[in-house]
Write a protein that holds these residues in place. Sequence first.
Motif, PDB file in Angstrom:
ATOM      1  N   GLY A 125      75.703 -79.944 -19.387  1.00  0.00           N
ATOM      2  CA  GLY A 125      76.520 -80.289 -18.223  1.00  0.00           C
ATOM      3  C   GLY A 125      75.719 -80.360 -16.938  1.00  0.00           C
ATOM      4  N   LEU A 126      74.479 -80.808 -17.015  1.00  0.00           N
ATOM      5  CA  LEU A 126      73.604 -80.847 -15.847  1.00  0.00           C
ATOM      6  C   LEU A 126      73.975 -81.993 -14.912  1.00  0.00           C
ATOM      7  CD1 LEU A 126      70.941 -79.840 -14.434  1.00  0.00           C
ATOM      8  CD2 LEU A 126      69.758 -81.587 -15.803  1.00  0.00           C
ATOM      9  N   THR A 127      74.043 -81.707 -13.614  1.00  0.00           N
ATOM     10  CA  THR A 127      74.145 -82.740 -12.591  1.00  0.00           C
ATOM     11  C   THR A 127      72.976 -82.567 -11.622  1.00  0.00           C
ATOM     12  OG1 THR A 127      75.548 -81.399 -11.135  1.00  0.00           O
ATOM     13  CG2 THR A 127      76.657 -82.805 -12.765  1.00  0.00           C
ATOM     14  N   MET A 128      72.591 -83.672 -10.979  1.00  0.00           N
ATOM     15  CA  MET A 128      71.450 -83.636 -10.063  1.00  0.00           C
ATOM     16  C   MET A 128      71.792 -84.358  -8.771  1.00  0.00           C
ATOM     17  SD  MET A 128      68.083 -84.210 -12.463  1.00  0.00           S
ATOM     18  CE  MET A 128      67.032 -83.357 -11.281  1.00  0.00           C
ATOM     19  N   GLY A 129      71.433 -83.732  -7.679  1.00  0.00           N
ATOM     20  CA  GLY A 129      71.565 -84.342  -6.363  1.00  0.00           C
ATOM     21  C   GLY A 129      70.233 -84.279  -5.646  1.00  0.00           C
ATOM     22  N   PRO A 162      79.252 -79.831 -13.146  1.00  0.00           N
ATOM     23  CA  PRO A 162      80.428 -80.548 -12.633  1.00  0.00           C
ATOM     24  C   PRO A 162      81.261 -79.705 -11.678  1.00  0.00           C
ATOM     25  CG  PRO A 162      80.205 -80.822 -15.015  1.00  0.00           C
ATOM     26  CD  PRO A 162      79.236 -79.762 -14.613  1.00  0.00           C
ATOM     27  N   THR A 163      81.325 -78.405 -11.918  1.00  0.00           N
ATOM     28  CA  THR A 163      81.978 -77.449 -11.033  1.00  0.00           C
ATOM     29  C   THR A 163      81.088 -76.214 -10.953  1.00  0.00           C
ATOM     30  OG1 THR A 163      83.205 -76.333 -12.789  1.00  0.00           O
ATOM     31  CG2 THR A 163      84.258 -78.258 -11.770  1.00  0.00           C
ATOM     32  N   PRO A 164      81.287 -75.360  -9.961  1.00  0.00           N
ATOM     33  CA  PRO A 164      80.464 -74.139  -9.911  1.00  0.00           C
ATOM     34  C   PRO A 164      80.572 -73.312 -11.185  1.00  0.00           C
ATOM     35  CG  PRO A 164      81.588 -74.463  -7.825  1.00  0.00           C
ATOM     36  CD  PRO A 164      82.131 -75.502  -8.763  1.00  0.00           C
ATOM     37  N   GLU A 165      81.775 -73.211 -11.731  1.00  0.00           N
ATOM     38  CA  GLU A 165      81.958 -72.392 -12.926  1.00  0.00           C
ATOM     39  C   GLU A 165      81.226 -72.962 -14.131  1.00  0.00           C
ATOM     40  OE1 GLU A 165      84.412 -73.702 -11.108  1.00  0.00           O
ATOM     41  OE2 GLU A 165      84.875 -71.909  -9.908  1.00  0.00           O
ATOM     42  N   ARG A 166      81.049 -74.295 -14.160  1.00  0.00           N
ATOM     43  CA  ARG A 166      80.394 -74.940 -15.303  1.00  0.00           C
ATOM     44  C   ARG A 166      78.920 -75.218 -15.035  1.00  0.00           C
ATOM     45  NH1 ARG A 166      84.003 -80.042 -16.192  1.00  0.00           N
ATOM     46  NH2 ARG A 166      82.422 -80.466 -17.813  1.00  0.00           N
ATOM     47  N   SER A 167      78.371 -74.672 -13.964  1.00  0.00           N
ATOM     48  CA  SER A 167      76.954 -74.848 -13.690  1.00  0.00           C
ATOM     49  C   SER A 167      76.125 -74.216 -14.801  1.00  0.00           C
ATOM     50  CB  SER A 167      76.585 -74.205 -12.353  1.00  0.00           C
ATOM     51  OG  SER A 167      75.180 -74.162 -12.196  1.00  0.00           O
ATOM     52  N   PRO A 168      75.160 -74.937 -15.365  1.00  0.00           N
ATOM     53  CA  PRO A 168      74.320 -74.348 -16.411  1.00  0.00           C
ATOM     54  C   PRO A 168      73.570 -73.115 -15.934  1.00  0.00           C
ATOM     55  CG  PRO A 168      73.442 -76.472 -15.683  1.00  0.00           C
ATOM     56  CD  PRO A 168      74.799 -76.337 -15.096  1.00  0.00           C
ATOM     57  N   ARG A 188      74.212 -69.894 -18.112  1.00  0.00           N
ATOM     58  CA  ARG A 188      73.015 -69.314 -18.736  1.00  0.00           C
ATOM     59  C   ARG A 188      72.041 -68.886 -17.634  1.00  0.00           C
ATOM     60  NH1 ARG A 188      71.146 -71.638 -23.630  1.00  0.00           N
ATOM     61  NH2 ARG A 188      69.138 -70.796 -22.972  1.00  0.00           N
ATOM     62  N   PRO A 189      72.248 -67.695 -17.047  1.00  0.00           N
ATOM     63  CA  PRO A 189      71.326 -67.262 -15.984  1.00  0.00           C
ATOM     64  C   PRO A 189      69.872 -67.143 -16.440  1.00  0.00           C
ATOM     65  CG  PRO A 189      73.330 -65.941 -15.943  1.00  0.00           C
ATOM     66  CD  PRO A 189      73.385 -66.763 -17.198  1.00  0.00           C
ATOM     67  N   ASP A 190      69.646 -67.041 -17.746  1.00  0.00           N
ATOM     68  CA  ASP A 190      68.262 -67.004 -18.220  1.00  0.00           C
ATOM     69  C   ASP A 190      67.552 -68.326 -17.946  1.00  0.00           C
ATOM     70  OD1 ASP A 190      68.129 -68.603 -21.093  1.00  0.00           O
ATOM     71  OD2 ASP A 190      70.095 -67.722 -20.716  1.00  0.00           O
ATOM     72  N   LEU A 191      68.305 -69.429 -17.778  1.00  0.00           N
ATOM     73  CA  LEU A 191      67.696 -70.702 -17.391  1.00  0.00           C
ATOM     74  C   LEU A 191      67.066 -70.578 -16.009  1.00  0.00           C
ATOM     75  CD1 LEU A 191      67.185 -73.748 -17.732  1.00  0.00           C
ATOM     76  CD2 LEU A 191      69.494 -74.152 -16.833  1.00  0.00           C
ATOM     77  N   LEU A 192      67.735 -69.890 -15.119  1.00  0.00           N
ATOM     78  CA  LEU A 192      67.189 -69.652 -13.789  1.00  0.00           C
ATOM     79  C   LEU A 192      65.913 -68.816 -13.885  1.00  0.00           C
ATOM     80  CD1 LEU A 192      67.598 -69.991 -10.739  1.00  0.00           C
ATOM     81  CD2 LEU A 192      69.058 -67.969 -10.787  1.00  0.00           C
ATOM     82  N   ARG A 193      65.932 -67.813 -14.734  1.00  0.00           N
ATOM     83  CA  ARG A 193      64.734 -66.994 -14.944  1.00  0.00           C
ATOM     84  C   ARG A 193      63.584 -67.841 -15.472  1.00  0.00           C
ATOM     85  NH1 ARG A 193      64.105 -61.940 -19.284  1.00  0.00           N
ATOM     86  NH2 ARG A 193      61.817 -61.805 -19.125  1.00  0.00           N
ATOM     87  N   SER A 194      63.861 -68.729 -16.412  1.00  0.00           N
ATOM     88  CA  SER A 194      62.811 -69.573 -16.990  1.00  0.00           C
ATOM     89  C   SER A 194      62.178 -70.465 -15.932  1.00  0.00           C
ATOM     90  CB  SER A 194      63.385 -70.430 -18.121  1.00  0.00           C
ATOM     91  OG  SER A 194      63.800 -69.641 -19.220  1.00  0.00           O
ATOM     92  N   LEU A 210      78.431 -72.784  -4.915  1.00  0.00           N
ATOM     93  CA  LEU A 210      78.494 -74.117  -5.498  1.00  0.00           C
ATOM     94  C   LEU A 210      77.760 -74.228  -6.836  1.00  0.00           C
ATOM     95  CD1 LEU A 210      77.824 -76.145  -2.214  1.00  0.00           C
ATOM     96  CD2 LEU A 210      80.024 -75.472  -3.202  1.00  0.00           C
ATOM     97  N   GLY A 211      77.111 -73.162  -7.274  1.00  0.00           N
ATOM     98  CA  GLY A 211      76.417 -73.202  -8.558  1.00  0.00           C
ATOM     99  C   GLY A 211      75.159 -74.043  -8.547  1.00  0.00           C
TER     100      GLY A 211
END
Length: 790
Positions: A67-71, A402-408, A412-418, A511-512
């Motif tokens: 569910g990745l979005t990019m701005g 798509p929404t803050p709640e559905r932010s990857p 998966r906060p481990d994605l942020l760690r990676s 905003l995630g």
Amino acid sequence: MLKVRKNLARFRPRCPRITLTSSPFTPSTHRPSTKPVTIPPFTNSQWAAIDALGHQLDQRLQAAQIGLTMGGEPTYVAARDRTDVQWRYAALGTEKRQLAEALLLRLEHRLNQVGSLRHYGIGKLYPGEAYPRWALGCFWRLDGQPLWRNADLLAPPTPPAQPQTGAAAKNFIQELATCLAIPHTAIMAAYETEETAPAGFVLPLLTTEVNGTPVWQSCRWTGFDQGMVLVPGDGPVDLRLPWTELTATDQLLSEAQPALDSDPIRPEQISTLAPANSIRLALVVSVEQGRVQVSLPPIAAARSFADVITAIEATAEVLDQPVQLSGYGPPMNQGIEGFKLTPDPGVLEVNIHPVATWPELVQLHAALDEEAIACGLSCEKYGRDGQLLGTGGGAHITIGGPTPERSPLLQRPDLLRSLITYWQHHPSLSYVFAGQYIGPTSQSPRIDEARHDSLYELELAFLALTPGKAIAPEVVDRLLSPLLQDVTGSTHRTALCIDKLYPTYNPAAQLGLLEFRGFEMPPYTGLRLLQMLLIRALVARFWQQPFTQPLQRWGPELRDRWLLPHYLIQDFQIVLKELKTAGLPFELDWFTPFLLRRFPQNGKITLFENPARVLELRTALEPWPVIGDAGGGGTSRPVDNSMERVQLFLTGAVGDAPEAGTLAKRYVILCNGHRVPLRSTGVAGDYVGAVRFRARSPLPTDHAALTPHAPLRFDVIDTGKSQFLGGMIYHPEPVEAATLPVSPEAARSRFQQRFTPVTEGPVPEPLPPLVVHPEAPMTLDLRLVQQRGE
């Protein structure tokens, strides 16, 4: 001679020799101003491969349901004249506003979103500025329902042939109050000091909940015994309301939060007024530059915002009165999307809306650049020395969902760690794509550039971000926000910024999103898309295989080795190699335009009697510190940019054993008579070294420590034969440095004039000793040898 550490095993190269060639990636010297080339400098086959990889990544991301979005936030400067202060360091300017209005109209027409709303709103308020900056926006609903139906009822930005009067503003707010079922007694006139005609009209307005149903409410304001007199100034009426005179009360009403998909707010009868002064938000109608302007208050719910807009349009239709909408924009991530154009120091910034797929990214950013250039904007500028530069602003990239709640990142906060760990492991990701201004006080400092305890604390925080472990969004924020910040405590100025992820102190910014701030504006759409593709690839990789290795302790190497092109490119090759191993075949050649732009070649000579022996001079990186106590409350931070660094790369100098990190013995390079530390790359005959020097005086002083070292003279000596092999003279500051180049041709000419080959020179006897600092074994700092020699 200062002691230099002996253990240089970390300098061992992990990739073969690197060469940078400008063919076929050199941008064309002729580019039509109204029809930019959005894909070059790639060849057709290269872009086909990049595009194919983009589609491949889409399949991988969709299969994993990420569910990745990019701005992003591309930045532009004026193409015609970049010398004005508004295109150098000032945030505001007349031309900047005019170009922003032109781009707003072009993008609104180009994107052609159903029922879009054009908005001339309020941006951020910065210290030292009297009013918030402007923010021009275009917004629409994601469910396909129109936010504004009749475009003819939106006033154009040009002043009307027949200017409106205060009577039109009064009629409009009275009709609007009737539409909202609010008594006219709540409307107040606002006056300029010592004026008798109203400057505007104010209607306190809030969505409240009565018996479980959202309704519009208003109230009387008291405290204005002599009438509501605006705060003196030249800003619009809504920014000069006398809030401090409003009578205090403990009966403040709470705002209702209806969802966008709930029933519209449709009052059936005139509502009763709320207790006096219990509502502290107000809609303002005034006449600005001959147009009726409706200034919206900050509205927290998308449903409420949409319904106010519906009422305003209905009023405009009844009165046949086009209006301009200003004030606060809609709440984001609640089903309303859009883009904004805002002024930033030296640039015009476009906060572009996020999209999900690769084709959407390509289409959106190609349209953005085409329309920007067509209305007189550019993606690049030139330095005083003739060097091709970015706009000077960022081109920050954001990722979310798509929404803050559905932010990857929250799923998966481990994605942020990676991502944080991988960026810390690879300095090339922090520096190759950044602008000139890097370092601990820059706009995108690395986490390990200033705070020495940050890595230890970050490792403790990472223990909670274990793959597969659920963690609440607010806990993620409290774990990382004290660490992802600059030396002043700003969570916004950092390479990986989470101030729009889920800040507990600011619910409106939950905003995630993760913002990558270490990206400067590239000159071509295709290059910006390639950057976004790289991030998409890393997200896909770490979603499947988290990167949880221990953090690296680079220490002083961040101020020495990792500022040199040779090692940064080696490091970046490792990144691409690992992606290729993961089934994502990126090629280094695709990034050659970035590398040529980031590390321009200042000159190259062939040495005496051997065409295989070549000395190359290339621009390296140099952090610039903020000048303390020099801001004076302004809107930009003064920076000391007097220091520069260059890399010397000697090829074909065979004679010593090729052991990585060892000093050259047979060949010596002198810079202004001082010995440069040449270290083997591990490839026979290849050596790399650097010189750090003061290119210009930052202050009008005769202090020896601030004396410029220009020009630089480099002499290559073969100690085995006691022979001068060749040299060069490099002028950091060209003769015309007092002015900026007026054209690309003038910039190229100025850049080339800085370098002069030298064919004759002396061989000093004895050769000077090597003087380097233990924390910078790769670099000759001319300030150091100058001070020690006095």
